[in-house]
Design a protein around this motif. Structure first.
Motif, PDB file in Angstrom:
ATOM      1  N   SER A  35       0.835  -0.898   0.185  1.00  7.76           N
ATOM      2  CA  SER A  35       0.175   0.375  -0.136  1.00  7.76           C
ATOM      3  C   SER A  35       0.709   1.401   0.098  1.00  7.76           C
ATOM      4  N   VAL A  36       0.709   2.730  -0.679  1.00 10.70           N
ATOM      5  CA  VAL A  36       1.201   3.243  -0.771  1.00 10.70           C
ATOM      6  C   VAL A  36       0.373   4.684   0.313  1.00 10.70           C
ATOM      7  N   LEU A  37       0.531   5.397   1.314  1.00 11.26           N
ATOM      8  CA  LEU A  37       0.433   6.959   1.867  1.00 11.26           C
ATOM      9  C   LEU A  37       0.555   7.572   1.181  1.00 11.26           C
ATOM     10  N   VAL A  38       0.134   8.651   1.016  1.00  7.45           N
ATOM     11  CA  VAL A  38       0.826  10.478   0.443  1.00  7.45           C
ATOM     12  C   VAL A  38      -0.258  11.059   1.531  1.00  7.45           C
ATOM     13  N   THR A  39       1.046  11.076   1.714  1.00  5.58           N
ATOM     14  CA  THR A  39       1.537  12.573   2.761  1.00  5.58           C
ATOM     15  C   THR A  39       1.171  13.876   2.563  1.00  5.58           C
ATOM     16  N   CYS A  40       1.422  14.717   2.969  1.00  3.48           N
ATOM     17  CA  CYS A  40       1.520  16.116   2.931  1.00  3.48           C
ATOM     18  C   CYS A  40       2.211  16.883   4.108  1.00  3.48           C
ATOM     19  N   PRO A  41       2.504  18.480   3.915  1.00  5.94           N
ATOM     20  CA  PRO A  41       3.246  18.872   5.048  1.00  5.94           C
ATOM     21  C   PRO A  41       2.372  19.166   6.552  1.00  5.94           C
ATOM     22  N   TYR A  42       2.967  18.574   7.727  1.00 10.68           N
ATOM     23  CA  TYR A  42       2.721  18.222   8.686  1.00 10.68           C
ATOM     24  C   TYR A  42       2.215  19.570   9.235  1.00 10.68           C
ATOM     25  N   MET A  43       1.322  20.070  10.651  1.00 14.33           N
ATOM     26  CA  MET A  43       0.205  20.511  11.349  1.00 14.33           C
ATOM     27  C   MET A  43       1.707  21.639  12.126  1.00 14.33           C
ATOM     28  N   GLU A  44       1.885  20.104  12.887  1.00 19.97           N
ATOM     29  CA  GLU A  44       3.233  20.467  12.968  1.00 19.97           C
ATOM     30  C   GLU A  44       4.383  21.637  12.985  1.00 19.97           C
TER      31      GLU A  44
END
Length: 330
Positions: A164-173
């Motif tokens: 599986s691939v989980l594509v994320t993005c910039p963290y709120m943190e």
């Protein structure tokens, strides 16, 4: 599930996945194997104190032998490689493929690869973001393997059924250390917090809370039948900077405003490898990113944090906080 291995366990994302695995009732691994270069670091000691199921494997994700040794007797893997120690797309692409092939040869039942949007492709070559493009290159390699398995009609192709691939993005943190607002006088004369960056006032900034990346990783791990061979692109918010500032002021009661800065000023800010995070911001300013289906993501994960909910949960009031091992590398 007997044993889950987290590659990059002491980083900002990896540690969030480890924390979620410790509490998630859907996955409930018997052991959580944390792969890291330094199991004696402060970050490692903090994780070790969380749960007696945590165990350690030390090594370098660029070293094929150490990955192969660590991945033995593992049922599932979450893999988040890091770009900045080597600083080239080719190096991180190699790390991702080393981990994938080691897992395939070891018969790992489920492998989750953490990726990012392919900036160079989405911008038609106008804006490269190397730490995005390196992960996206591995994602493209995964898709190529899936396609090969299809043309060869492999009944249980590993990439098609077990990756599986989980594509994320910039963290709120990122607001804790990378995007910290400064104290100053606002344009209306009030004292408050000034958010600065080379983002357009009307363009969306896409982001997600680290705890939600952990949740989605565990969700994928809990359901191989649905998510094996699939790619999920996640975010918790897509919002323009003036609205970010408005929500910050409403949640905290602290006066704030957004003051755009020039690209030249950002490059001269002293941030290591500033040309890479500059383009990271510019792809959102110019619209070269993949929009997420936030309604569908909230159907899957009803507790997915919006920026306002994140502000309330973290009680962040614009101060600097330690969030990752190194502000430039994560």
């Amino acid at each position: 599930m007997k044993r889950v291995m987290v590659i990059g366990a002491t980083g900002a994302m990896g540690s969030s996945v480890v924390r979620e695995l410790c509490r998630n009732e859907q996955v409930q691994p018997e052991k959580i194997r944390c792969f890291t270069r330094n199991p004696n670091s402060d970050a490692a000691r903090q994780l070790a104190a969380l749960d007696e199921r945590i165990e350690w494997a030390s090594g370098d994700s660029a070293d094929e032998a150490s990955i192969q040794a660590a991945i033995k007797n593992v049922d599932a893997v979450f893999c988040n490689t890091t770009f900045f120690p080597d600083g080239t797309v080719a190096a991180e692409r190699r790390k991702g493929n080393i981990a994938l092939e080691a897992a395939r040869k070891a018969g790992v039942g489920h492998f989750i690869y953490a990726s990012l949007d392919p900036a160079t492709r989405l911008s038609a070559g106008q804006l490269s973001v190397p730490h995005y493009d390196s992960k996206a290159a591995v994602e493209a390699d995964i898709d190529a393997q899936r396609s090969d398995e299809f043309i060869l009609q492999q009944e249980d192709g590993w990439y098609s059924h077990h990756v599986s691939v989980l594509v994320t993005c910039p963290y709120m943190e990122n607001f804790f250390d990378f995007f910290v607002p400064q104290d100053g006088e606002l344009s209306d004369g009030r004292s408050g917090k000034v958010f600065r960056g080379p983002l357009g006032a009307e363009r969306f900034w896409q982001m997600i809370a680290l705890q939600d990346i952990g949740w989605f990783a565990a969700h994928l791990l809990s359901d191989l039948q649905t998510w094996g061979g699939r790619t999920l692109r996640v975010a918790g918010e897509e919002i323009a900077m003036p609205e970010i500032v408005r929500q910050f002021e409403a949640a905290t009661g602290i006066a704030a405003e957004y003051a755009p800065m020039s690209e030249e000023a950002f490059l001269n800010s002293g941030l290591p490898n500033a040309h890479d995070p500059l383009n990271n911001m510019l792809i959102y300013r110019e619209g070269f990113f993949e929009r997420r289906d936030l309604a569908e993501l909230r159907r899957i994960h009803p507790e997915l944090l919006s920026f306002r909910k994140w502000l309330e949960k973290t009680e962040w009031r614009g101060e600097s906080r330690m969030m990752r091992k190194d502000a430039a590398t994560g």
